[in-house]
Design a protein around this motif. Structure first.
Motif, PDB file in Angstrom:
ATOM      1  N   CYS A  20       2.251   3.263   9.168  1.00  0.00           N
ATOM      2  CA  CYS A  20       3.057   2.699   8.081  1.00  0.00           C
ATOM      3  C   CYS A  20       3.869   1.525   8.631  1.00  0.00           C
ATOM      4  N   GLY A  21       3.863   0.419   7.927  1.00  0.00           N
ATOM      5  CA  GLY A  21       4.606  -0.770   8.332  1.00  0.00           C
ATOM      6  C   GLY A  21       5.721  -1.109   7.371  1.00  0.00           C
ATOM      7  N   TYR A  22       6.282  -0.068   6.708  1.00  0.00           N
ATOM      8  CA  TYR A  22       7.346  -0.298   5.719  1.00  0.00           C
ATOM      9  C   TYR A  22       8.707  -0.247   6.407  1.00  0.00           C
ATOM     10  N   LEU A  23       9.415  -1.352   6.343  1.00  0.00           N
ATOM     11  CA  LEU A  23      10.745  -1.484   6.933  1.00  0.00           C
ATOM     12  C   LEU A  23      11.784  -1.289   5.821  1.00  0.00           C
ATOM     13  N   ARG A  24      12.706  -0.364   6.013  1.00  0.00           N
ATOM     14  CA  ARG A  24      13.709  -0.057   4.991  1.00  0.00           C
ATOM     15  C   ARG A  24      14.964  -0.919   5.176  1.00  0.00           C
ATOM     16  N   THR A  25      15.460  -1.447   4.068  1.00  0.00           N
ATOM     17  CA  THR A  25      16.679  -2.263   4.101  1.00  0.00           C
ATOM     18  C   THR A  25      17.740  -1.726   3.141  1.00  0.00           C
ATOM     19  N   ALA A  26      17.541  -0.507   2.686  1.00  0.00           N
ATOM     20  CA  ALA A  26      18.506   0.166   1.804  1.00  0.00           C
ATOM     21  C   ALA A  26      18.313   1.664   1.985  1.00  0.00           C
ATOM     22  N   PRO A  27      19.293   2.453   1.580  1.00  0.00           N
ATOM     23  CA  PRO A  27      19.129   3.907   1.674  1.00  0.00           C
ATOM     24  C   PRO A  27      17.940   4.390   0.840  1.00  0.00           C
ATOM     25  N   GLU A  28      17.360   5.497   1.236  1.00  0.00           N
ATOM     26  CA  GLU A  28      16.247   6.070   0.473  1.00  0.00           C
ATOM     27  C   GLU A  28      16.670   6.281  -0.976  1.00  0.00           C
ATOM     28  N   GLY A  29      15.722   6.100  -1.871  1.00  0.00           N
ATOM     29  CA  GLY A  29      15.985   6.295  -3.285  1.00  0.00           C
ATOM     30  C   GLY A  29      16.444   5.036  -4.011  1.00  0.00           C
ATOM     31  N   ARG A  30      16.609   3.939  -3.324  1.00  0.00           N
ATOM     32  CA  ARG A  30      17.075   2.692  -3.952  1.00  0.00           C
ATOM     33  C   ARG A  30      15.928   1.808  -4.427  1.00  0.00           C
ATOM     34  N   ALA A  31      14.697   2.119  -4.031  1.00  0.00           N
ATOM     35  CA  ALA A  31      13.561   1.246  -4.312  1.00  0.00           C
ATOM     36  C   ALA A  31      13.144   1.291  -5.776  1.00  0.00           C
ATOM     37  N   GLU A  32      12.816   0.140  -6.300  1.00  0.00           N
ATOM     38  CA  GLU A  32      12.257  -0.036  -7.640  1.00  0.00           C
ATOM     39  C   GLU A  32      10.747  -0.179  -7.465  1.00  0.00           C
ATOM     40  N   ASN A  33      10.011  -0.007  -8.513  1.00  0.00           N
ATOM     41  CA  ASN A  33       8.561  -0.171  -8.434  1.00  0.00           C
ATOM     42  C   ASN A  33       8.173  -1.609  -8.780  1.00  0.00           C
ATOM     43  N   ALA A  34       8.868  -2.560  -8.190  1.00  0.00           N
ATOM     44  CA  ALA A  34       8.581  -3.977  -8.400  1.00  0.00           C
ATOM     45  C   ALA A  34       8.544  -4.663  -7.036  1.00  0.00           C
ATOM     46  N   LEU A  38       4.641 -12.167  -0.565  1.00  0.00           N
ATOM     47  CA  LEU A  38       4.684 -13.449   0.124  1.00  0.00           C
ATOM     48  C   LEU A  38       3.421 -13.527   0.971  1.00  0.00           C
ATOM     49  N   ASP A  39       2.470 -14.300   0.487  1.00  0.00           N
ATOM     50  CA  ASP A  39       1.172 -14.391   1.135  1.00  0.00           C
ATOM     51  C   ASP A  39       0.973 -15.786   1.703  1.00  0.00           C
ATOM     52  N   ASP A  40       0.116 -15.880   2.688  1.00  0.00           N
ATOM     53  CA  ASP A  40      -0.241 -17.145   3.322  1.00  0.00           C
ATOM     54  C   ASP A  40      -1.684 -17.436   2.947  1.00  0.00           C
ATOM     55  N   GLY A  41      -1.885 -18.141   1.849  1.00  0.00           N
ATOM     56  CA  GLY A  41      -3.246 -18.342   1.352  1.00  0.00           C
ATOM     57  C   GLY A  41      -3.806 -17.027   0.880  1.00  0.00           C
ATOM     58  N   GLU A  42      -4.816 -16.547   1.547  1.00  0.00           N
ATOM     59  CA  GLU A  42      -5.451 -15.279   1.192  1.00  0.00           C
ATOM     60  C   GLU A  42      -4.891 -14.102   1.978  1.00  0.00           C
ATOM     61  N   GLU A  43      -4.110 -14.364   3.016  1.00  0.00           N
ATOM     62  CA  GLU A  43      -3.599 -13.301   3.886  1.00  0.00           C
ATOM     63  C   GLU A  43      -2.214 -12.829   3.441  1.00  0.00           C
ATOM     64  N   PRO A  44      -2.038 -11.522   3.246  1.00  0.00           N
ATOM     65  CA  PRO A  44      -0.692 -11.030   2.950  1.00  0.00           C
ATOM     66  C   PRO A  44       0.191 -11.130   4.195  1.00  0.00           C
ATOM     67  N   ARG A  45       1.432 -11.552   4.019  1.00  0.00           N
ATOM     68  CA  ARG A  45       2.357 -11.656   5.147  1.00  0.00           C
ATOM     69  C   ARG A  45       3.402 -10.553   5.073  1.00  0.00           C
ATOM     70  N   VAL A  46       4.210 -10.607   4.007  1.00  0.00           N
ATOM     71  CA  VAL A  46       5.268  -9.619   3.809  1.00  0.00           C
ATOM     72  C   VAL A  46       5.338  -9.331   2.310  1.00  0.00           C
ATOM     73  N   TRP A  47       5.408  -8.061   1.972  1.00  0.00           N
ATOM     74  CA  TRP A  47       5.573  -7.662   0.581  1.00  0.00           C
ATOM     75  C   TRP A  47       6.948  -7.033   0.446  1.00  0.00           C
ATOM     76  N   LEU A  48       7.776  -7.624  -0.395  1.00  0.00           N
ATOM     77  CA  LEU A  48       9.162  -7.189  -0.575  1.00  0.00           C
ATOM     78  C   LEU A  48       9.281  -6.266  -1.777  1.00  0.00           C
ATOM     79  N   GLN A  49       9.928  -5.130  -1.589  1.00  0.00           N
ATOM     80  CA  GLN A  49      10.152  -4.188  -2.683  1.00  0.00           C
ATOM     81  C   GLN A  49      11.582  -4.344  -3.176  1.00  0.00           C
ATOM     82  N   LEU A  50      11.719  -4.642  -4.458  1.00  0.00           N
ATOM     83  CA  LEU A  50      13.034  -4.857  -5.032  1.00  0.00           C
ATOM     84  C   LEU A  50      13.860  -3.579  -5.075  1.00  0.00           C
ATOM     85  N   ASP A  51      15.155  -3.761  -4.974  1.00  0.00           N
ATOM     86  CA  ASP A  51      16.138  -2.697  -5.124  1.00  0.00           C
ATOM     87  C   ASP A  51      16.246  -2.373  -6.619  1.00  0.00           C
ATOM     88  N   ARG A  52      16.806  -1.240  -6.939  1.00  0.00           N
ATOM     89  CA  ARG A  52      16.964  -0.847  -8.345  1.00  0.00           C
ATOM     90  C   ARG A  52      17.697  -1.889  -9.178  1.00  0.00           C
TER      91      ARG A  52
END
Length: 113
Positions: free
Chosen positions: A51-65, A69-83
């Protein structure tokens, strides 16, 4: 550990924070770009060894959005919005080289570079 005792993500991975800020402004998200500077490092998900998911908020804060951020066809970083959708609860590190694991991150998964 309280929220304010956690290190800023910028202190742990400054190149990542710089990339995110620049990329979010380019995506037309200057408010979210500013929020990156205030993100705290909450460690890695830990659900499995690959798993390569880095947490930047306490558990339970994540929204399903997500913002991808991709570089052409390659995914770089996918950011998960806070609630509140004004910041991020975490991010999937796909193809971004973080560099050497600093002392502030002793538990980084071995496959994340």
């Amino acid at each position: 550990m309280t929220e304010l005792e956690r290190p800023l993500l910028a202190d742990v991975y400054p190149a990542l924070v710089s990339f995110l800020g620049t990329a979010l402004v380019a995506e037309g998200e200057p408010g979210l770009a500013r929020s990156v500077e205030r993100l705290r490092f909450h460690g890695w998900c830990g659900c499995g060894p690959y798993c390569g998911y880095l947490r930047t908020a306490p558990e339970g804060r994540a929204e399903n959005a997500w913002i991808h951020l991709d570089d052409g066809e390659e995914p770089r970083v996918w950011l998960q919005l806070d609630r509140d959708q004004a910041s991020f609860a975490g991010m999937e590190i796909c193809e971004f080289r973080l560099g050497p694991a600093p002392a502030l991150d002793p538990d980084r998964p071995p496959h994340v570079k």
